[in-house]
Motif scaffolding. Structure first.
Motif, PDB file in Angstrom:
ATOM      1  N   LYS A 211      90.398 -54.221 -39.866  1.00 42.47           N
ATOM      2  CA  LYS A 211      89.560 -53.190 -39.244  1.00 42.47           C
ATOM      3  C   LYS A 211      89.517 -53.388 -37.732  1.00 42.47           C
ATOM      4  N   GLU A 212      89.444 -54.640 -37.293  1.00 44.00           N
ATOM      5  CA  GLU A 212      89.426 -54.924 -35.853  1.00 44.00           C
ATOM      6  C   GLU A 212      90.744 -54.502 -35.206  1.00 44.00           C
TER       7      GLU A 212
ATOM      8  N   VAL B 131      89.012 -62.380 -47.648  1.00 45.18           N
ATOM      9  CA  VAL B 131      87.687 -61.898 -47.243  1.00 45.18           C
ATOM     10  C   VAL B 131      87.612 -61.748 -45.722  1.00 45.18           C
ATOM     11  N   SER B 132      88.271 -62.620 -45.007  1.00 48.13           N
ATOM     12  CA  SER B 132      88.328 -62.522 -43.546  1.00 48.13           C
ATOM     13  C   SER B 132      89.353 -61.484 -43.106  1.00 48.13           C
ATOM     14  N   LEU B 133      90.519 -61.517 -43.710  1.00 44.95           N
ATOM     15  CA  LEU B 133      91.606 -60.640 -43.295  1.00 44.95           C
ATOM     16  C   LEU B 133      91.259 -59.162 -43.427  1.00 44.95           C
TER      17      LEU B 133
ATOM     18  N   GLN C 184      94.404 -77.048 -48.359  1.00 49.38           N
ATOM     19  CA  GLN C 184      94.003 -75.680 -48.030  1.00 49.38           C
ATOM     20  C   GLN C 184      92.552 -75.473 -48.449  1.00 49.38           C
ATOM     21  N   ILE C 185      91.633 -75.582 -47.492  1.00 49.00           N
ATOM     22  CA  ILE C 185      90.216 -75.377 -47.789  1.00 49.00           C
ATOM     23  C   ILE C 185      89.946 -73.896 -48.043  1.00 49.00           C
ATOM     24  N   PHE C 186      90.597 -73.041 -47.262  1.00 47.63           N
ATOM     25  CA  PHE C 186      90.500 -71.590 -47.444  1.00 47.63           C
ATOM     26  C   PHE C 186      91.893 -71.075 -47.837  1.00 47.63           C
ATOM     27  N   PRO C 187      92.202 -71.028 -49.113  1.00 46.64           N
ATOM     28  CA  PRO C 187      93.565 -70.672 -49.541  1.00 46.64           C
ATOM     29  C   PRO C 187      93.965 -69.266 -49.094  1.00 46.64           C
TER      30      PRO C 187
ATOM     31  N   LEU D   4      88.479 -61.349 -30.085  1.00 44.80           N
ATOM     32  CA  LEU D   4      87.833 -60.464 -31.058  1.00 44.80           C
ATOM     33  C   LEU D   4      88.069 -60.947 -32.479  1.00 44.80           C
ATOM     34  N   SER D   5      87.229 -60.454 -33.378  1.00 46.80           N
ATOM     35  CA  SER D   5      87.475 -60.557 -34.814  1.00 46.80           C
ATOM     36  C   SER D   5      86.497 -59.644 -35.514  1.00 46.80           C
ATOM     37  N   GLY D   6      86.923 -58.999 -36.557  1.00 47.68           N
ATOM     38  CA  GLY D   6      86.000 -58.178 -37.321  1.00 47.68           C
ATOM     39  C   GLY D   6      85.035 -59.017 -38.139  1.00 47.68           C
ATOM     40  N   LYS D   7      85.346 -60.297 -38.313  1.00 53.20           N
ATOM     41  CA  LYS D   7      84.588 -61.175 -39.202  1.00 53.20           C
ATOM     42  C   LYS D   7      83.776 -62.184 -38.392  1.00 53.20           C
ATOM     43  N   GLY D   8      82.554 -62.443 -38.847  1.00 57.94           N
ATOM     44  CA  GLY D   8      81.749 -63.489 -38.232  1.00 57.94           C
ATOM     45  C   GLY D   8      82.082 -64.852 -38.818  1.00 57.94           C
ATOM     46  N   GLY D   9      81.862 -65.892 -38.032  1.00 58.65           N
ATOM     47  CA  GLY D   9      82.032 -67.249 -38.528  1.00 58.65           C
ATOM     48  C   GLY D   9      83.456 -67.754 -38.594  1.00 58.65           C
TER      49      GLY D   9
END
Length: 279
Positions: free
Chosen positions: A162-163, A155-157, A194-197, A11-16
């Protein structure tokens, strides 16, 4: 479902964030032990990517007296997806909730998996119809738990929290969190970027705050995307990648103290040994 020993949702609340990629590699990793029977179910009704990732595009599902027959990657790795029911991979599935729910119910009820050790269920992002349907239909059969996928940035976290809240509300056990795309190790100079810091501490800080196990971090590797596009197992194709090592550590960790987090993914012959070590 009576013939399926362990059922694990991804699972994940975030797409991608790489749920399908992780699900596919989890299935490949478990199936690398030839004595383990693995099934991979894609319930992303509107965006089924598992057929492409598993190298099964163009395959079709056949009906037998005992139900739908899944498509096999290997003798011990079976796959089912709505993608096998479409005339073209470019066809859009434009369904409202009740029809999606009916399809998921049919997958869970009518697919003849045979005797399976692990059923991995790849889900779409969010906390809506598909997730509620899977939890509802599998509740009587028992779900071992869920692996939640995130990337390091806030933004993902914020969606992953929520998930996690969804899992707690529906009483779905959380096995742990995997931080995907966790840095990039240059294949030439070996420097880590770190591409996504992780501006708010990443998955590690979130797991500490919520008292949830962090199963591991999988770094970016462009060859993962290439393997998925070509329908090949990245774990088998690129054995020397840090990402391969991370996947294998998550799936096959045998170190003392890791039993609680990893018992769901271990071949059964290791579990008794780990119980002895922990005692």
């Amino acid at each position: 479902m009576a013939t399926v020993k362990h059922k694990i949702l991804v699972l994940s609340g975030k797409g991608g964030v790489g749920k399908s990629t992780f699900s596919a590699h989890l299935a490949h990793g478990l199936a690398s032990d030839g004595s383990t029977e693995v099934a991979l179910l894609d319930v992303d009704i509107c965006g089924p990517s598992i057929p492409r990732i598993m190298g099964l595009e163009g395959e079709q599902v056949h009906q037998s007296g005992s139900g739908w027959s899944p498509v096999y990657v290997e003798d011990n790795l079976a796959v089912m997806s709505i993608g096998f029911l479409l005339s073209s991979p470019d066809d859009a599935v434009i369904w409202r909730g009740p029809k999606k729910n009916g399809m998921i119910k049919q997958f869970l009820r009518d697919v003849d998996w045979g005797e399976v050790d692990y059923l991995i269920v790849d889900t779409p992002p969010g906390t809506s119809d598909e997730h509620l349907s899977v939890v509802q239909y599998l509740s009587s059969a028992g779900i071992d738990g869920t692996v939640i996928i995130t990337t390091p940035q806030e933004v993902s976290l914020q969606d992953v929290r929520k998930e996690i809240n969804f899992c707690q509300k529906v009483k779905l056990p959380i096995i742990g969190v995997v931080e995907n795309m966790s840095g990039f190790v240059c294949p030439k100079c070996k420097n880590n970027s770190q591409i996504f810091p992780p501006t708010t501490g990443g998955a590690e800080k979130m797991c500490q705050d919520l008292n949830i196990p962090l199963l591991g971090r999988v770094p970016l590797d462009p060859r993962i995307g290439k393997s998925c596009d070509e329908g090949k197992s990245f774990l088998a194709e690129v054995t020397d990648s840090p990402a391969t090592a991370a996947y294998k550590s998550i799936i096959h960790s045998k170190s003392k103290g890791s039993y609680t987090m990893h018992k769901y993914f271990l071949p059964f012959r290791w579990i008794g040994l780990l119980e002895e070590l922990d005692n």
